[in-house]
Structure formats: C-alpha cells, structure tokens
Design an enzyme around this catalytic site. Structure first.
Site, PDB file in Angstrom:
ATOM      1  CB  SER A   1      -0.942   0.007   1.209  1.00  0.00           C
ATOM      2  OG  SER A   1      -1.921  -0.986   1.045  1.00  0.00           O
TER       3      SER A   1
ATOM      4  N   GLY B   1     -14.059 -19.785   1.670  1.00  0.00           N
ATOM      5  CA  GLY B   1     -13.554 -19.022   2.801  1.00  0.00           C
ATOM      6  C   GLY B   1     -14.668 -18.268   3.502  1.00  0.00           C
TER       7      GLY B   1
ATOM      8  CG  ASP C   1     -11.140  -4.475   1.737  1.00  0.00           C
ATOM      9  OD1 ASP C   1     -10.198  -3.963   1.106  1.00  0.00           O
ATOM     10  OD2 ASP C   1     -11.032  -4.847   2.925  1.00  0.00           O
TER      11      ASP C   1
ATOM     12  N   GLY D   1      -5.975 -10.935  -7.572  1.00  0.00           N
ATOM     13  CA  GLY D   1      -6.363  -9.934  -6.580  1.00  0.00           C
ATOM     14  C   GLY D   1      -5.782  -8.549  -6.784  1.00  0.00           C
TER      15      GLY D   1
ATOM     16  CE  LYS E   1      -8.578  -5.221   5.904  1.00  0.00           C
ATOM     17  NZ  LYS E   1      -8.970  -5.798   4.610  1.00  0.00           N
TER      18      LYS E   1
ATOM     19  N   GLY F   1     -12.415 -12.531   7.175  1.00  0.00           N
ATOM     20  CA  GLY F   1     -12.695 -11.110   6.982  1.00  0.00           C
ATOM     21  C   GLY F   1     -12.822 -10.739   5.512  1.00  0.00           C
ATOM     22  CB  ALA F   2     -10.778 -11.520   2.548  1.00  0.00           C
TER      23      ALA F   2
HETATM   24  P1  ATR Z   1      -8.818 -12.820   6.086  1.00  0.00           P
HETATM   25  O1  ATR Z   1      -9.192 -11.666   6.949  1.00  0.00           O
HETATM   26  O2  ATR Z   1      -7.652 -12.553   5.194  1.00  0.00           O
HETATM   27  O3  ATR Z   1      -9.979 -13.386   5.350  1.00  0.00           O
HETATM   28  P2  ATR Z   1      -8.969 -14.919   8.076  1.00  0.00           P
HETATM   29  O4  ATR Z   1     -10.123 -14.251   8.733  1.00  0.00           O
HETATM   30  O5  ATR Z   1      -7.884 -15.505   8.933  1.00  0.00           O
HETATM   31  O6  ATR Z   1      -8.233 -13.944   7.083  1.00  0.00           O
HETATM   32  O7  ATR Z   1      -9.538 -16.060   7.100  1.00  0.00           O
HETATM   33  C1  ATR Z   1      -8.724 -16.946   6.425  1.00  0.00           C
HETATM   34  C2  ATR Z   1      -9.598 -17.879   5.577  1.00  0.00           C
HETATM   35  O8  ATR Z   1      -8.741 -18.852   4.944  1.00  0.00           O
HETATM   36  C3  ATR Z   1     -10.588 -18.688   6.402  1.00  0.00           C
HETATM   37  O9  ATR Z   1     -11.717 -18.945   5.606  1.00  0.00           O
HETATM   38  C4  ATR Z   1      -9.808 -19.981   6.667  1.00  0.00           C
HETATM   39  O10 ATR Z   1     -10.600 -21.082   6.959  1.00  0.00           O
HETATM   40  P3  ATR Z   1     -11.073 -21.378   8.502  1.00  0.00           P
HETATM   41  O11 ATR Z   1     -12.080 -20.317   8.825  1.00  0.00           O
HETATM   42  O12 ATR Z   1     -11.673 -22.723   8.436  1.00  0.00           O
HETATM   43  O13 ATR Z   1      -9.834 -21.274   9.335  1.00  0.00           O
HETATM   44  C5  ATR Z   1      -9.141 -20.164   5.337  1.00  0.00           C
HETATM   45  N1  ATR Z   1      -7.967 -21.034   5.399  1.00  0.00           N
HETATM   46  C6  ATR Z   1      -6.730 -20.710   5.815  1.00  0.00           C
HETATM   47  N2  ATR Z   1      -5.895 -21.765   5.696  1.00  0.00           N
HETATM   48  C7  ATR Z   1      -6.641 -22.802   5.186  1.00  0.00           C
HETATM   49  C8  ATR Z   1      -6.359 -24.149   4.835  1.00  0.00           C
HETATM   50  N3  ATR Z   1      -5.141 -24.668   4.962  1.00  0.00           N
HETATM   51  N4  ATR Z   1      -7.363 -24.883   4.315  1.00  0.00           N
HETATM   52  C9  ATR Z   1      -8.597 -24.373   4.164  1.00  0.00           C
HETATM   53  N5  ATR Z   1      -8.940 -23.099   4.483  1.00  0.00           N
HETATM   54  C10 ATR Z   1      -7.973 -22.314   4.987  1.00  0.00           C
END
Ligand code: ATR
Length: 277
Positions: free
Chosen positions: A17, A126, A102, A243, A66, A129-130
């Site tokens: 950023s 997923g 976002d 992205g 956030k 937050g995103a």
């Molecule tokens: P962000 O704010 O970037 O979205 P986050 O809130 O930590 O970060 O979310 C990460 C996402 O990636 C979540 O959906 C997470 O799944 P869980 O909620 O089940 O933890 C997903 N994620 C991260 N590593 C993963 C993995 N190895 N396999 C499947 N999902 C994964």
C-alpha cells in the site's frame, strides 16, 4: 505542511500500500507522506487516538485490526457497519469516520472482466474477513444465489446468517469437503477464493478437474499473481482474475475519500506492479 497518512497492521512489512499511495500523492503533487505503522493490538486504541491530530488525513487498516478498530471510531459508513470491518479511516476536524472500500474495490475489479455474472450461482471459498467484504459486495450487486464453503463450517454458517438480511435468496453454508461442492461448482457462474490457500507454494483447495471451466474464477491473492487455482482455471479454459485489481481499486477509493480527488489509476497500477516485481 506535509499531511500524514498510512497503513496500520501487525505485522505490516509485506504491505505494498505505501508504494501504491505514495505514487498517487506524488503524481497529483499532494504534499503527503504515506507511512507503514506496525501497531500491536494492545497499542491500537492509543494509535487510533493519534489519528485525530490535525495534519492527518486518515489511515488504511489491515490484518489483524480491521474489526478491532470499529468501536474506536466516531462513525461508520453503512458498508463498514454491514461488513463489521474497516479498511479506511478518514479524519475530518478531529472526527474519525470508518469505511470499507474492499467491497466496492472488489466490484470495480470485477467490472474489468465483464462485471458480476448475471444469473447463475456464486461459490465463495472461505469465511474470514475478506470473505465478508466480498460476499457483502456480491449481495449488494444483486447476486441471488450464494454458497459459502469453509474448512470450519461453523464460520461459514455464521457468515451466511450475518449476510442473509442483505440477500435476495438463501445464502447457503457448507463445510469445505461437503458432497454438495461438486454440484455447486459444476453450476456456478462465479467462483471466488478468499482463503489464504495459494499464497505459498503449490497448495490448492480444489482438485484441478473440479475447477469450473464455465465460470469466472477469481482469486483475491495477488502475490503470487497466478495461484494454483488460477493456473488450473486457465488450463481448463475459464476466465480468471487475480487480486491485484481489487487491491488497487480499494486503494483508489480510499485515496478519493482522503483527498476528494480522482485517483491516478494508471500510476497506482504501475506502482503496485513495480512493488511486486
Ligand atoms: P482474512 O481476513 O484474510 O480473510 P482470516 O479471517 O484468517 O483472514 O480467514 C482466512 C480464511 O482462509 C478462512 O476462511 C480460513 O478457513 P477457517 O475459517 O476454516 O480457518 C481459510 N484457510 C486458511 N488456511 C486454510 C487451509 N489450509 N485450508 C482451508 N482453508 C484455509
């Protein structure tokens, strides 16, 4: 006086950023310095208070702050309130207003590849937050059928329930390995990965042959520019988007909020690409 603005996170070293925004300020001849602030959670409230100083435009907020900044601000945009997270703070006259660019940044990025597909379902991978921002954006854009798949199914269900008031149709939630996944993928018009899977090495959530050839496949990861998911999608003939446009458009919308000026998008894209090369 040089205006102060920047991005807060913990850690923050990876953020591009500063490169994107400084290029925009410099291109328009605005005397502002975009900083990088590593603030641990325990210091967040004091840091937010420091934004009230008169020479401060505001800030961008990233992981893990956030959601935590929300109660520390004076007001929230309807979008930030609905998403429950703030990525942009604007300071005017000592008051701090929270917004979330976002969601709109994601929709502007989609416009580059024809916009939100009309008709057909959306599959979201997923529920973090995103995912919240992306799902809200899609529902605001009128998407009728949305299915959220997540490793921890309870998180998918909680997100679906939180977003249901903004949806025209039912928002479905499944564990990542649910048997329904094959049918949703076969039928969907848009697949969006919001998980962090694909950031490192060759990791993928879907087997290559599962990636829908008929869909627009979006990965909100921008580094690497082509995740295994996007490579699989391209091999199967699907349209793809990474992205980077979302990152630049959310930045451009924040820049507009701080300055009231049209962001120099070409310069911002060029700075982002240079920072990643
Ligand atoms: P962000 O704010 O970037 O979205 P986050 O809130 O930590 O970060 O979310 C990460 C996402 O990636 C979540 O959906 C997470 O799944 P869980 O909620 O089940 O933890 C997903 N994620 C991260 N590593 C993963 C993995 N190895 N396999 C499947 N999902 C994964």
């Amino acid at each position: 006086m040089v205006q102060r603005v920047g991005v807060v996170g913990y850690p923050i070293g990876h953020s591009i950023s500063p490169a994107i925004h400084q290029a925009a300020f410099d291109a328009l001849g605005i005397a502002a310095r975009y900083e990088r602030w590593a603030v641990p959670p325990a210091d967040l409230a004091a840091w937010v208070a420091s934004l009230r100083e008169p020479n401060t435009l505001g800030a961008n907020v990233t992981v893990p702050h956030k959601e935590a900044v929300v109660p520390l601000l004076d007001e929230l945009s309807p979008t930030a309130r609905a998403i429950g997270a703030v990525n942009t703070i604007v300071q005017i006259g000592g008051r701090l207003s929270g917004d979330n660019t976002d969601a709109a940044g994601f929709l502007r990025a989609l416009e580059e590849v024809g916009g939100v597909p009309r008709g057909g379902a959306v599959v979201l991978l997923g529920a973090g937050g995103a995912a919240r921002a992306v799902a809200y954006a899609l529902l605001q854009a009128g998407v009728g059928t949305l299915a959220i798949f997540n490793r921890h199914a309870d998180r998918a269900r909680a997100l679906a329930a939180a977003l249901q008031p903004y949806a025209r149709g039912p928002v479905a939630a499944f564990p990542l390995d649910a048997p329904q996944r094959a049918q949703w993928l076969a039928d969907c018009a848009l697949l969006v990965n919001t998980t962090s899977v694909g950031l490192h090495g060759g990791e993928r959530l879907l087997a290559p042959e599962e990636v829908p050839a008929q869909a627009l496949v979006v990965d909100i990861i921008y580094n690497p520019p082509q995740t295994p998911l996007l490579a699989d999608a391209a091999r199967r003939g699907a349209r793809t988007l990474n992205g980077l446009p979302m990152l630049v458009y959310q930045a451009a919308l924040a820049f507009e909020r701080w300055t009231g000026q049209q962001p120099p998008l070409d310069r911002m894209f060029a700075a982002a690409r240079a920072a990643l090369s």
